[in-house]
Design a protein around this motif. Sequence first.
Motif, PDB file in Angstrom:
ATOM      1  N   PRO A 424       0.804  -1.230   0.000  1.00  0.00           N
ATOM      2  CA  PRO A 424       0.000   0.000   0.000  1.00  0.00           C
ATOM      3  C   PRO A 424       0.836   1.280   0.000  1.00  0.00           C
ATOM      4  CG  PRO A 424      -0.048  -1.037   2.166  1.00  0.00           C
ATOM      5  CD  PRO A 424       0.641  -1.998   1.248  1.00  0.00           C
ATOM      6  N   LYS A 425       2.137   1.153   0.283  1.00  0.00           N
ATOM      7  CA  LYS A 425       2.992   2.342   0.365  1.00  0.00           C
ATOM      8  C   LYS A 425       3.980   2.447  -0.785  1.00  0.00           C
ATOM      9  CE  LYS A 425       2.966   2.303   5.458  1.00  0.00           C
ATOM     10  NZ  LYS A 425       3.824   2.235   6.665  1.00  0.00           N
ATOM     11  N   CYS A 426       4.182   1.347  -1.526  1.00  0.00           N
ATOM     12  CA  CYS A 426       5.198   1.320  -2.581  1.00  0.00           C
ATOM     13  C   CYS A 426       4.591   0.792  -3.881  1.00  0.00           C
ATOM     14  CB  CYS A 426       6.390   0.431  -2.184  1.00  0.00           C
ATOM     15  SG  CYS A 426       7.100   0.807  -0.560  1.00  0.00           S
ATOM     16  N   SER A 427       5.231   1.131  -5.002  1.00  0.00           N
ATOM     17  CA  SER A 427       4.729   0.655  -6.296  1.00  0.00           C
ATOM     18  C   SER A 427       5.388  -0.672  -6.662  1.00  0.00           C
ATOM     19  CB  SER A 427       4.992   1.704  -7.376  1.00  0.00           C
ATOM     20  OG  SER A 427       6.366   2.063  -7.395  1.00  0.00           O
ATOM     21  N   VAL A 428       5.328  -1.622  -5.738  1.00  0.00           N
ATOM     22  CA  VAL A 428       5.851  -2.980  -5.965  1.00  0.00           C
ATOM     23  C   VAL A 428       4.866  -3.988  -5.391  1.00  0.00           C
ATOM     24  CG1 VAL A 428       8.281  -2.321  -5.942  1.00  0.00           C
ATOM     25  CG2 VAL A 428       7.165  -2.947  -3.803  1.00  0.00           C
ATOM     26  N   ILE A 619      14.970  12.906  -6.906  1.00  0.00           N
ATOM     27  CA  ILE A 619      14.080  13.878  -6.266  1.00  0.00           C
ATOM     28  C   ILE A 619      12.890  13.098  -5.731  1.00  0.00           C
ATOM     29  CG2 ILE A 619      12.882  16.072  -6.524  1.00  0.00           C
ATOM     30  CD1 ILE A 619      15.802  16.183  -7.391  1.00  0.00           C
ATOM     31  N   SER A 620      12.552  13.283  -4.478  1.00  0.00           N
ATOM     32  CA  SER A 620      11.466  12.503  -3.882  1.00  0.00           C
ATOM     33  C   SER A 620      10.582  13.385  -3.014  1.00  0.00           C
ATOM     34  CB  SER A 620      12.036  11.345  -3.042  1.00  0.00           C
ATOM     35  OG  SER A 620      12.845  11.838  -1.996  1.00  0.00           O
ATOM     36  N   GLY A 621       9.360  12.927  -2.806  1.00  0.00           N
ATOM     37  CA  GLY A 621       8.426  13.657  -1.962  1.00  0.00           C
ATOM     38  C   GLY A 621       7.040  13.035  -2.007  1.00  0.00           C
ATOM     39  N   LYS A 622       6.195  13.450  -1.097  1.00  0.00           N
ATOM     40  CA  LYS A 622       4.847  12.887  -0.991  1.00  0.00           C
ATOM     41  C   LYS A 622       3.919  13.388  -2.094  1.00  0.00           C
ATOM     42  CE  LYS A 622       5.938  10.903   2.952  1.00  0.00           C
ATOM     43  NZ  LYS A 622       6.146   9.446   3.064  1.00  0.00           N
ATOM     44  N   ASN A 666       7.398   3.752   0.294  1.00  0.00           N
ATOM     45  CA  ASN A 666       6.933   4.300   1.578  1.00  0.00           C
ATOM     46  C   ASN A 666       6.177   5.618   1.382  1.00  0.00           C
ATOM     47  OD1 ASN A 666       6.571   4.110   4.309  1.00  0.00           O
ATOM     48  ND2 ASN A 666       8.567   4.970   4.838  1.00  0.00           N
ATOM     49  N   ASN A 667       5.270   5.626   0.404  1.00  0.00           N
ATOM     50  CA  ASN A 667       4.413   6.780   0.091  1.00  0.00           C
ATOM     51  C   ASN A 667       5.182   7.983  -0.439  1.00  0.00           C
ATOM     52  OD1 ASN A 667       1.929   5.575   0.716  1.00  0.00           O
ATOM     53  ND2 ASN A 667       2.168   6.027   2.897  1.00  0.00           N
ATOM     54  N   SER A 668       6.413   7.774  -0.872  1.00  0.00           N
ATOM     55  CA  SER A 668       7.212   8.872  -1.405  1.00  0.00           C
ATOM     56  C   SER A 668       7.488   8.613  -2.886  1.00  0.00           C
ATOM     57  CB  SER A 668       8.528   8.976  -0.635  1.00  0.00           C
ATOM     58  OG  SER A 668       9.267  10.095  -1.068  1.00  0.00           O
TER      59      SER A 668
END
Length: 711
Positions: A424-428, A619-622, A666-668
Amino acid sequence: MAPELGKTKFGKFGVVSATGLLLTYAIPASFKDLKEGTFCLVPMRSGKNVKNYVALFLEYCAEPNFTCQHIIQQIPYTRILSQHYISFLHWISEYYLHPLEKIIPLIAPQFLWNTEKHTSLFKRLNKHFKLLQSDEYCIVENKYKEKLKGEILYPKRDAIFLNNEQSAVYDNLTSLSEGVVLLHGVTGSGKTEIYLKYAQYILSKQKSVLILVPEISLTPQMTSRFRALFGTSLAIVHSGLTSLEYEMEWFKIHLGLAKVVLGVRTSIFSSLQNIGLIIVDEEHESSYKSQDSVSYHARDLAIVRAKKENAVCILGSATPSIDSMYNATLKKYHYIKLTEKYSKQKVDHFIIDSKKYLQINKKKSNPYLKSSQVSFTDDVICPEIYEFLNHKKSLNEQSIIILNRRGYVNFAICSQCATPLKCPKCSVTTTLHQKGKIEICHYCGFREFIRKSCSTCQGNNFIFKGVGTQQIESLIKEKIPDLKIARLDRDVLTSNSKLTKILDDFRTQKTDCLVGTQMLAKGHDFPLVTLVVVLHVEDALFLPDFRSGERTYQLLNQAMGRAARGEKSGTVVLQSLITGHPIIDFALTNNSDEFFNRELTLRKYGFHPPFSRQILIEISGKNKDKVDYLANKVKILLIHFWQEQKIETNSIRLAGPYPAVIEKINNSYRIQLCISSIKEIHPFYLFPNTLFNDKELIGHFKIDVDPISFL
């Protein structure tokens, strides 16, 4: 700036706090000639509160135009770091584009930086170490155990005896006073014996030795062999130690009581002094590359540190990295090759074409297949594998099975709509463990009992697809009940003692067969192993990564080296959907020259390392839109800066922005850019200072110099 006697001086200190700061403090005259590299206690104000922190004194400076706090004291049980070491830290900061104050925490574990626990720490140290004079210490007799938990003791050794080829290599090494040596020795050629003999020689010159190994799974074996020769002069550094063991080993090194240090990548930061030799065993291994806040490569740091210490650095491997081989061809490294396997035993190889066991339910209108349309007639292990295992069991010989996937199966898909169970938090997709009962995400740590219904269609039936080490272990137990089997992967490595027991049981034949991930192919010496099985070779070969061929070659070649290390010949069996691929053929025939030339040709076309230096920007972020905006902002800043610096367009390339292979962790959300430049341009000169000081980018921006993974 030289310190003036009789008055207050001022200096720059790297303060290890939550934020990591480089601050100026006053140094009272009572401290006389405080030397750079000293660990000190300093105060720091946060609001109305003042808290004490540990800091490293870096250099004297002019008196600033603001009031400075005074340092409190030097830290007990610490010695001054050498100028070579401080220079080493500066190099890391500049090359990996990371502030020096963020590098400093890497040089010591948390127990030194945590001032709140110093009282109890120093009480423990007082029981084990005794101050003789100045900064000279000794170990308190009967208070420091030689054998660490989980360590196997080998009989004591005084001398190392080498065969003719090994002796020639040793003589070559003793003629060197410094520089980098690439020791290319076929698997089982006795590289470790050369390490031992040469380390003994270096110690006779009153110098110290640092040995790096890539995996914690290799340390018990290497520890035992080095302990048998060097006894209490040896110190061990890896995460499998208990907290107290790690603490004692670190201070043993820091206080100058260890002359030989053996450890994983973090041991490159050991404050070992007067180094004469650094050995990087299995130098090709990707585990030497840190993926933490500072993305350093321990092999490369070993080369730099050896140069600063005027020491010899040996890079040892049966399958050297393309980068190291290329540097050897350019004569940057001394190149020495070992061609004779110590056991002299032959290794045969077989490839089982698993396509003949596939059942495909293909729809006429659609040329593409879903994973639910493909299955094996029996199970994921071909029948021939069981025959090989049974045969070796009947001969009282041992086997190893390698599959580079943890878990029970890879994933589960809905039988109605083919939607996979995703984190639910990652695209895997999640990986199933414990016979499909538990879902685990190997990226963010999400874990729960397998969900009862599909999130898309609410269906409650799932199809398990793929295979993991747990499932292989279960299948073999079902088919061959009398085969004593154990598993070795990261899911079972809960402690160093657990690791040692698994390996010791296998070495003493309490276990017949060991199933595990690729860590089983790395450097282990099991004389009774005559069969090595590698499953699903194609999985690693066709990854979208220019190093996939290199990694597959190394895995297969190393796997062959686990067989026939004793008195009997061996067999390597590959189960694969592909046959006749040149990488597989090169590995099975140990044709390193053809493999090297093929890889160099392909990489030159693609402007990949070793013909370029790559820098990965993430570059990462919610907020996905904000991440997209920031990534494009970085691209524009970089292009304008390179134009201002008049960097020639054929010297540099920029790819991206593009979503990372795993776009969300992790939702990022994660967006990447990749720079490829000629090596003559130092990474420091590719980035404007405005990029690091941009308030919009702070907290969203990460740089990885010389990346080895683009996931």
